[in-house]
Scaffold this active site. Sequence first.
Site, PDB file in Angstrom:
ATOM      1  N   LYS A  64       0.849  -1.195   0.000  1.00 43.21           N
ATOM      2  CA  LYS A  64       0.000   0.000   0.000  1.00 43.21           C
ATOM      3  C   LYS A  64       0.885   1.245   0.000  1.00 43.21           C
ATOM      4  O   LYS A  64       1.492   1.579   1.011  1.00 43.21           O
ATOM      5  CB  LYS A  64      -0.931   0.057   1.204  1.00 43.21           C
ATOM      6  CG  LYS A  64      -2.004   1.171   1.046  1.00 43.21           C
ATOM      7  CD  LYS A  64      -2.663   1.574   2.342  1.00 43.21           C
ATOM      8  CE  LYS A  64      -1.920   2.670   3.053  1.00 43.21           C
ATOM      9  NZ  LYS A  64      -1.939   3.985   2.321  1.00 43.21           N
ATOM     10  N   GLY A 113       6.530   5.156   8.896  1.00 46.19           N
ATOM     11  CA  GLY A 113       5.653   6.307   9.096  1.00 46.19           C
ATOM     12  C   GLY A 113       5.694   6.789  10.530  1.00 46.19           C
ATOM     13  O   GLY A 113       6.709   6.663  11.219  1.00 46.19           O
ATOM     14  N   SER A 114       4.593   7.328  10.989  1.00 44.25           N
ATOM     15  CA  SER A 114       4.538   7.963  12.300  1.00 44.25           C
ATOM     16  C   SER A 114       4.425   6.943  13.424  1.00 44.25           C
ATOM     17  O   SER A 114       3.981   5.805  13.217  1.00 44.25           O
ATOM     18  CB  SER A 114       3.349   8.922  12.371  1.00 44.25           C
ATOM     19  OG  SER A 114       2.128   8.196  12.409  1.00 44.25           O
ATOM     20  N   GLY A 137       2.148   3.579  13.654  1.00 44.62           N
ATOM     21  CA  GLY A 137       2.853   2.343  13.992  1.00 44.62           C
ATOM     22  C   GLY A 137       2.188   1.608  15.140  1.00 44.62           C
ATOM     23  O   GLY A 137       2.100   0.369  15.136  1.00 44.62           O
ATOM     24  N   GLU A 194       9.511   1.216  11.085  1.00 48.29           N
ATOM     25  CA  GLU A 194      10.507   2.292  11.047  1.00 48.29           C
ATOM     26  C   GLU A 194       9.726   3.579  11.228  1.00 48.29           C
ATOM     27  O   GLU A 194       9.003   4.010  10.332  1.00 48.29           O
ATOM     28  CB  GLU A 194      11.277   2.262   9.723  1.00 48.29           C
ATOM     29  CG  GLU A 194      12.540   3.109   9.748  1.00 48.29           C
ATOM     30  CD  GLU A 194      12.311   4.511   9.238  1.00 48.29           C
ATOM     31  OE1 GLU A 194      12.125   5.419  10.098  1.00 48.29           O
ATOM     32  OE2 GLU A 194      12.308   4.720   8.027  1.00 48.29           O
ATOM     33  N   CYS A 215      12.627  11.216   8.320  1.00 50.98           N
ATOM     34  CA  CYS A 215      12.492  10.694   9.677  1.00 50.98           C
ATOM     35  C   CYS A 215      13.773  10.833  10.489  1.00 50.98           C
ATOM     36  O   CYS A 215      13.722  10.885  11.720  1.00 50.98           O
ATOM     37  CB  CYS A 215      12.049   9.239   9.641  1.00 50.98           C
ATOM     38  SG  CYS A 215      13.104   8.198   8.616  1.00 50.98           S
ATOM     39  N   GLU A 242       8.214  15.547  16.819  1.00 52.76           N
ATOM     40  CA  GLU A 242       8.722  15.542  15.455  1.00 52.76           C
ATOM     41  C   GLU A 242       7.927  16.521  14.596  1.00 52.76           C
ATOM     42  O   GLU A 242       6.699  16.432  14.499  1.00 52.76           O
ATOM     43  CB  GLU A 242       8.618  14.133  14.860  1.00 52.76           C
ATOM     44  CG  GLU A 242       9.215  14.021  13.471  1.00 52.76           C
ATOM     45  CD  GLU A 242       9.144  12.618  12.903  1.00 52.76           C
ATOM     46  OE1 GLU A 242      10.095  12.206  12.218  1.00 52.76           O
ATOM     47  OE2 GLU A 242       8.133  11.932  13.152  1.00 52.76           O
TER      48      GLU A 242
END
Length: 504
Positions: free
Chosen positions: A191, A244-245, A249, A267, A301, A400
């Site tokens: 995806k 992603g975030s 996650g 990650e 990231c 972040e």
Amino acid sequence: MPTHATLDVPALGKTELPVGLFINNEWVEASDAKTFDTVNPATGEVLVAVAHATKDDVDRAVKAARTAFKTTWGTNVAGAERGAILNKLADLMERDTAKLAAVESVNSGKGIRIARDADVADSIACLRYYAGLADKTFGQTINHFGGEKFVYTLHQPIGVCGQIIPWNYPLLMWAWKVAPALAAGCTVVMKPSELTPLSALMLCDLAKEAGVPAGVINTLPGLGATTGDAIARHADVDKVAFTGSVATGRRISFAAAESNLKKVTLELGGKSPMLVFDSADVDEAADWAAMGIWFNSGQDCCASSRVIVQEGVYEKFLEALKRRAEKCAIGQPSDEATSFGPLISAAQRDKVVAYIDSGKADGARVITGGQRWAKSGNGFWVEPTILADTRPGMKCVQEEIFGPVIVASTFKDEADALALANDTTYGLAAAVFTSDSRQATRVSAALDAGTVWVNQYALLHAGVPFGGFKQSGIGRELGTYGIEAYTQVKAVHHNLTQTMEWPI
């Protein structure tokens, strides 16, 4: 809806692109025919409508992936053959570099030169690295049992893998996920981000041309809350890999646990500290800091977003960094000179500006930037920004930002530097700049981060593992660790002389 659409792409002109679902090597519509729009971040205008995969579509893709894993891929195909197919795919990507880069640029906002010379080139290199590893995974022989038995281990592919990738490096994150999975013998249900689905869809045709069997790569554009959740919860998906975030996650981890307890690689985000000691070359450190935060417009990231400088060189460093901020090559993605494009969306731009405003309200000193770029028009640019004199408790320091914003502060000595650097829930990356090699060794060991750079920043390689400590993730990508993440170990015991009397 049609499975293909025509888009006017800078440098290419009218170009037909896939916008449907790719299941079992065929382009199909979503089962309910629904779509979502993907937007040009440089103009705010809709590029194309893309098919939105449903739960039923996910189920079809997983069935195709399972069939392929059992018949035409997995342990049914020699590793060398899998490697040859990956190399062929890399060849085709090289052939189509200009087209891939142009579409990546218009969809993500990257400068065309950066998309071509970095994103496409690095993606090809990643495929070639794992093509070389495809026939080099092996287990152990454990002959510690005298004449009783002989034991060996097999590293076998996990199976059907769901992969959910972000929008900041669409092509590269596709390569980081797909290349090790296919090299290991896994099949994939991919995806891409709903914000940047186009390059992942383009790669499906190249994969088919390269000889990837039907069902090995299935690509399902859609939203995270629908398509992504269906992949994470599917009972016949053996593993899910996500970049992603932290918040997403967590949701994927919950979904994986609540379904079939599938394996998970994550990650996630970062708030990476860069320590600059008095002994460092200030101009060199400023060059690397600029690279670390303003490459990809700060949407990285492991960006060097938290710079902590020893008191003796603090103001000198800020002045050097300010000069570099003002020299950033901001411009339109279609311009060869541009290395700093727009942020991905209006929502991301507004989020970044809100963090800047929060920092200013908390007392941070704006050295440069701090607002939307004056020539943004309807695009989503934010100027390169330096917020100085920040403190650990500030929101802009703790969270972040994922934009072109550095928060800078001072430290007194090595112990103070490490305390400040490690005062975070993240642990993705860090850096130390010093001319003292012993200090570099001590500090590198003490930093809570999965990657530490010494007197440089941001450069990664397909052969070197990448991943985080703390809330920055679970597991590692890249290097040999990356292919291991798509295998599972089986121990095989061969009896030689042992007998069993019954009853015991």
